[in-house]
Motif scaffolding. Structure first.
Motif, PDB file in Angstrom:
ATOM      1  N   ALA A 160      25.575  50.942  65.599  1.00 11.23           N
ATOM      2  CA  ALA A 160      24.723  49.914  66.192  1.00 11.23           C
ATOM      3  C   ALA A 160      23.684  50.559  67.102  1.00 11.23           C
ATOM      4  O   ALA A 160      23.963  51.555  67.773  1.00 11.23           O
ATOM      5  CB  ALA A 160      25.574  48.926  66.986  1.00 11.23           C
ATOM      6  N   ALA A 161      22.486  49.973  67.119  1.00 10.44           N
ATOM      7  CA  ALA A 161      21.415  50.513  67.954  1.00 10.44           C
ATOM      8  C   ALA A 161      21.766  50.338  69.430  1.00 10.44           C
ATOM      9  O   ALA A 161      22.318  49.308  69.819  1.00 10.44           O
ATOM     10  CB  ALA A 161      20.101  49.818  67.636  1.00 10.44           C
ATOM     11  N   PRO A 162      21.463  51.328  70.269  1.00 11.69           N
ATOM     12  CA  PRO A 162      21.735  51.201  71.711  1.00 11.69           C
ATOM     13  C   PRO A 162      20.970  50.017  72.304  1.00 11.69           C
ATOM     14  O   PRO A 162      19.836  49.728  71.915  1.00 11.69           O
ATOM     15  CB  PRO A 162      21.217  52.530  72.277  1.00 11.69           C
ATOM     16  CG  PRO A 162      21.188  53.464  71.120  1.00 11.69           C
ATOM     17  CD  PRO A 162      20.901  52.628  69.919  1.00 11.69           C
ATOM     18  N   THR A 163      21.621  49.326  73.210  1.00  6.33           N
ATOM     19  CA  THR A 163      20.999  48.162  73.848  1.00  6.33           C
ATOM     20  C   THR A 163      21.062  48.291  75.361  1.00  6.33           C
ATOM     21  O   THR A 163      21.922  48.987  75.908  1.00  6.33           O
ATOM     22  CB  THR A 163      21.691  46.844  73.431  1.00  6.33           C
ATOM     23  OG1 THR A 163      23.067  46.900  73.834  1.00  6.33           O
ATOM     24  CG2 THR A 163      21.600  46.634  71.928  1.00  6.33           C
TER      25      THR A 163
ATOM     26  N   GLN B 141      16.593  46.682  72.699  1.00  5.46           N
ATOM     27  CA  GLN B 141      17.278  47.449  71.662  1.00  5.46           C
ATOM     28  C   GLN B 141      16.330  48.485  71.077  1.00  5.46           C
ATOM     29  O   GLN B 141      15.140  48.225  70.916  1.00  5.46           O
ATOM     30  CB  GLN B 141      17.766  46.500  70.565  1.00  5.46           C
ATOM     31  CG  GLN B 141      18.650  47.126  69.518  1.00  5.46           C
ATOM     32  CD  GLN B 141      19.119  46.091  68.510  1.00  5.46           C
ATOM     33  OE1 GLN B 141      18.343  45.608  67.683  1.00  5.46           O
ATOM     34  NE2 GLN B 141      20.385  45.725  68.584  1.00  5.46           N
ATOM     35  N   LEU B 142      16.879  49.655  70.781  1.00  2.00           N
ATOM     36  CA  LEU B 142      16.053  50.695  70.167  1.00  2.00           C
ATOM     37  C   LEU B 142      15.773  50.360  68.710  1.00  2.00           C
ATOM     38  O   LEU B 142      16.666  49.931  67.975  1.00  2.00           O
ATOM     39  CB  LEU B 142      16.753  52.054  70.247  1.00  2.00           C
ATOM     40  CG  LEU B 142      16.738  52.771  71.602  1.00  2.00           C
ATOM     41  CD1 LEU B 142      17.480  54.089  71.513  1.00  2.00           C
ATOM     42  CD2 LEU B 142      15.321  52.997  72.081  1.00  2.00           C
TER      43      LEU B 142
ATOM     44  N   GLY C 271      14.431  34.571  70.182  1.00  2.13           N
ATOM     45  CA  GLY C 271      15.789  34.411  70.672  1.00  2.13           C
ATOM     46  C   GLY C 271      16.652  35.641  70.519  1.00  2.13           C
ATOM     47  O   GLY C 271      17.850  35.612  70.830  1.00  2.13           O
ATOM     48  N   GLY C 272      16.078  36.740  70.036  1.00  3.65           N
ATOM     49  CA  GLY C 272      16.849  37.962  69.810  1.00  3.65           C
ATOM     50  C   GLY C 272      16.455  39.059  70.765  1.00  3.65           C
ATOM     51  O   GLY C 272      15.752  38.830  71.757  1.00  3.65           O
ATOM     52  N   PRO C 273      16.872  40.292  70.471  1.00  2.00           N
ATOM     53  CA  PRO C 273      16.572  41.397  71.376  1.00  2.00           C
ATOM     54  C   PRO C 273      15.115  41.830  71.310  1.00  2.00           C
ATOM     55  O   PRO C 273      14.394  41.529  70.353  1.00  2.00           O
ATOM     56  CB  PRO C 273      17.498  42.513  70.871  1.00  2.00           C
ATOM     57  CG  PRO C 273      17.690  42.213  69.418  1.00  2.00           C
ATOM     58  CD  PRO C 273      17.676  40.720  69.309  1.00  2.00           C
ATOM     59  N   ILE C 274      14.699  42.533  72.349  1.00  2.13           N
ATOM     60  CA  ILE C 274      13.367  43.135  72.393  1.00  2.13           C
ATOM     61  C   ILE C 274      13.500  44.540  71.826  1.00  2.13           C
ATOM     62  O   ILE C 274      14.180  45.399  72.405  1.00  2.13           O
ATOM     63  CB  ILE C 274      12.840  43.185  73.833  1.00  2.13           C
ATOM     64  CG1 ILE C 274      12.780  41.774  74.423  1.00  2.13           C
ATOM     65  CG2 ILE C 274      11.469  43.850  73.890  1.00  2.13           C
ATOM     66  CD1 ILE C 274      12.518  41.752  75.919  1.00  2.13           C
ATOM     67  N   CYS C 275      12.887  44.778  70.676  1.00  2.00           N
ATOM     68  CA  CYS C 275      13.004  46.079  70.017  1.00  2.00           C
ATOM     69  C   CYS C 275      11.948  47.033  70.565  1.00  2.00           C
ATOM     70  O   CYS C 275      10.747  46.754  70.499  1.00  2.00           O
ATOM     71  CB  CYS C 275      12.836  45.926  68.509  1.00  2.00           C
ATOM     72  SG  CYS C 275      14.139  44.964  67.731  1.00  2.00           S
TER      73      CYS C 275
ATOM     74  N   ASP D 172      -0.630  48.250  75.015  1.00  2.00           N
ATOM     75  CA  ASP D 172      -1.206  46.911  75.137  1.00  2.00           C
ATOM     76  C   ASP D 172      -0.652  45.959  74.066  1.00  2.00           C
ATOM     77  O   ASP D 172      -0.425  44.779  74.334  1.00  2.00           O
ATOM     78  CB  ASP D 172      -2.730  46.999  75.037  1.00  2.00           C
ATOM     79  CG  ASP D 172      -3.394  45.684  75.401  1.00  2.00           C
ATOM     80  OD1 ASP D 172      -3.446  45.359  76.601  1.00  2.00           O
ATOM     81  OD2 ASP D 172      -3.852  44.968  74.486  1.00  2.00           O
ATOM     82  N   ARG D 173      -0.437  46.493  72.865  1.00  2.00           N
ATOM     83  CA  ARG D 173       0.086  45.646  71.790  1.00  2.00           C
ATOM     84  C   ARG D 173       1.493  45.159  72.120  1.00  2.00           C
ATOM     85  O   ARG D 173       1.826  43.994  71.872  1.00  2.00           O
ATOM     86  CB  ARG D 173       0.102  46.421  70.475  1.00  2.00           C
ATOM     87  CG  ARG D 173       0.603  45.614  69.283  1.00  2.00           C
ATOM     88  CD  ARG D 173       0.580  46.414  68.014  1.00  2.00           C
ATOM     89  NE  ARG D 173      -0.772  46.813  67.668  1.00  2.00           N
ATOM     90  CZ  ARG D 173      -1.067  47.580  66.605  1.00  2.00           C
ATOM     91  NH1 ARG D 173      -0.101  48.015  65.822  1.00  2.00           N
ATOM     92  NH2 ARG D 173      -2.320  47.891  66.354  1.00  2.00           N
ATOM     93  N   LEU D 174       2.309  46.025  72.688  1.00  2.00           N
ATOM     94  CA  LEU D 174       3.664  45.624  73.074  1.00  2.00           C
ATOM     95  C   LEU D 174       3.622  44.520  74.126  1.00  2.00           C
ATOM     96  O   LEU D 174       4.366  43.529  74.024  1.00  2.00           O
ATOM     97  CB  LEU D 174       4.440  46.834  73.607  1.00  2.00           C
ATOM     98  CG  LEU D 174       5.803  46.534  74.240  1.00  2.00           C
ATOM     99  CD1 LEU D 174       6.749  45.919  73.219  1.00  2.00           C
ATOM    100  CD2 LEU D 174       6.410  47.808  74.833  1.00  2.00           C
ATOM    101  N   TYR D 175       2.746  44.658  75.113  1.00  2.00           N
ATOM    102  CA  TYR D 175       2.674  43.640  76.159  1.00  2.00           C
ATOM    103  C   TYR D 175       2.156  42.320  75.587  1.00  2.00           C
ATOM    104  O   TYR D 175       2.600  41.244  76.007  1.00  2.00           O
ATOM    105  CB  TYR D 175       1.783  44.104  77.303  1.00  2.00           C
ATOM    106  CG  TYR D 175       1.838  43.162  78.479  1.00  2.00           C
ATOM    107  CD1 TYR D 175       2.965  43.106  79.291  1.00  2.00           C
ATOM    108  CD2 TYR D 175       0.773  42.309  78.773  1.00  2.00           C
ATOM    109  CE1 TYR D 175       3.042  42.228  80.363  1.00  2.00           C
ATOM    110  CE2 TYR D 175       0.837  41.436  79.849  1.00  2.00           C
ATOM    111  CZ  TYR D 175       1.972  41.408  80.636  1.00  2.00           C
ATOM    112  OH  TYR D 175       2.047  40.529  81.687  1.00  2.00           O
ATOM    113  N   ALA D 176       1.228  42.393  74.636  1.00  2.00           N
ATOM    114  CA  ALA D 176       0.731  41.166  74.000  1.00  2.00           C
ATOM    115  C   ALA D 176       1.874  40.440  73.287  1.00  2.00           C
ATOM    116  O   ALA D 176       1.957  39.205  73.314  1.00  2.00           O
ATOM    117  CB  ALA D 176      -0.386  41.503  73.016  1.00  2.00           C
TER     118      ALA D 176
END
Length: 279
Positions: free
Chosen positions: A19-22, A103-104, A116-120, A210-214
């Motif tokens: 599982a990806a680290p969270t 999550q990575l 509603g899910g994790p932030i990748c 900037d794209r991530l923050y958008a």
């Protein structure tokens, strides 16, 4: 049974993908303001906002009353919050709170926020975590302001209903002035302290994020909620001002009637005195 059949029927022994680290992220609005001047919680990661390396995680302090705790154990969070309480101005009870999971993901192009899910995130770098903390802190602050404005609308509704059904205005001018005061406080907080529409300082140094923050802005609907909040604040202000103007007009009318009555009484007394003097 042939060897091929055995191979097909045998249970698979290949290892499952790990599982990806969270990271657990928790935003708490402790009060109206947090004084971070001279605060030392650990190694300084950022000065605006004040962010510190605490144990294996991060603590990000926002001056408008929000602290964002990233990757900390519940016991570590409690110790940190208790240590911040003396610096909180206008402490809330209970605290406003929002949580998220980071999550990575495989690579930078896969960075996304599932509904509603994790932030990748491509990696748990300080810059990325500061952006997540900024978006979550603004969302938490907006949630409280939205609730306050909703409470103001609940108070205005009976006033408006009485005016519509009976043609009467409320006599509680102080209550209306309190409504205007609450609207101004929320307006000042959103525009001055929280500055929801402004981008975090880290984007000036890392424009590639900037794209991530958008995406974070879209996930938490920061701009849409801000626009809705400002429209509601305008409606509250206009309604309260209209009610205040109507009450002031009625008071002026009553004052003018009282003055006219006093003049008529004085004229009547004068006439009586003149009439009695002639007899």
């Amino acid at each position: 049974m042939t060897a091929d059949q055995l191979a097909v029927s045998a249970p698979s022994t290949s290892p499952r993908p790990a599982a990806a680290p969270t990271l657990r992220i928790r935003a708490l609005m402790l009060g109206d303001r947090i004084n971070a001047s001279g605060l030392e919680l650990g190694a300084l990661v950022s000065s605006t906002p004040a962010a510190f390396r605490v144990h294996a995680g991060l603590a990000v302090i926002f001056r408008y009353g929000v602290v964002v705790l990233i990757g900390l154990l519940p016991s570590e969070e409690k110790v940190l919050i208790d240590g911040l309480k003396p610096r909180v101005i206008g402490e809330f009870s209970p605290y406003e709170e929002e949580t998220a999971q980071a999550q990575l993901c495989n690579d930078e192009s896969a960075e996304a926020i599932q509904p509603g899910g994790p932030i990748c995130l491509a990696k748990f770098s300080d810059d990325r975590l500061l952006l997540v903390a900024d978006a979550l802190a603004k969302s938490t602050s907006l949630a409280r302001d939205e609730r306050r404005v909703a409470a103001v609308f609940d108070v205005i509704e009976p006033f408006a209903r009485e005016l519509a059904e009976r043609g009467r205005t409320p006599r509680r001018r102080r209550a209306i002035l309190q409504l205007i005061g609450n609207a101004l406080l929320v307006q000042q907080r959103v525009a001055g302290r929280v500055a929801v529409a402004e981008k975090p300082d880290v984007l000036w140094e890392k424009p590639e994020l900037d794209r991530l923050y958008a995406r974070l802005e879209d996930e938490y609907e920061l701009k849409e909620r801000l626009d809705t909040l400002e429209r509601k604040l305008t409606a509250v202000s206009e309604t309260a001002n209209a009610l205040t103007d109507i009450i002031d007009t009625q008071r002026s009318l009553r004052l003018e009637i009282a003055v006219v009555v006093l003049i008529l009484i004085e004229v009547a007394i004068g006439c009586i005195q003149i009439w009695s003097g002639t007899h």
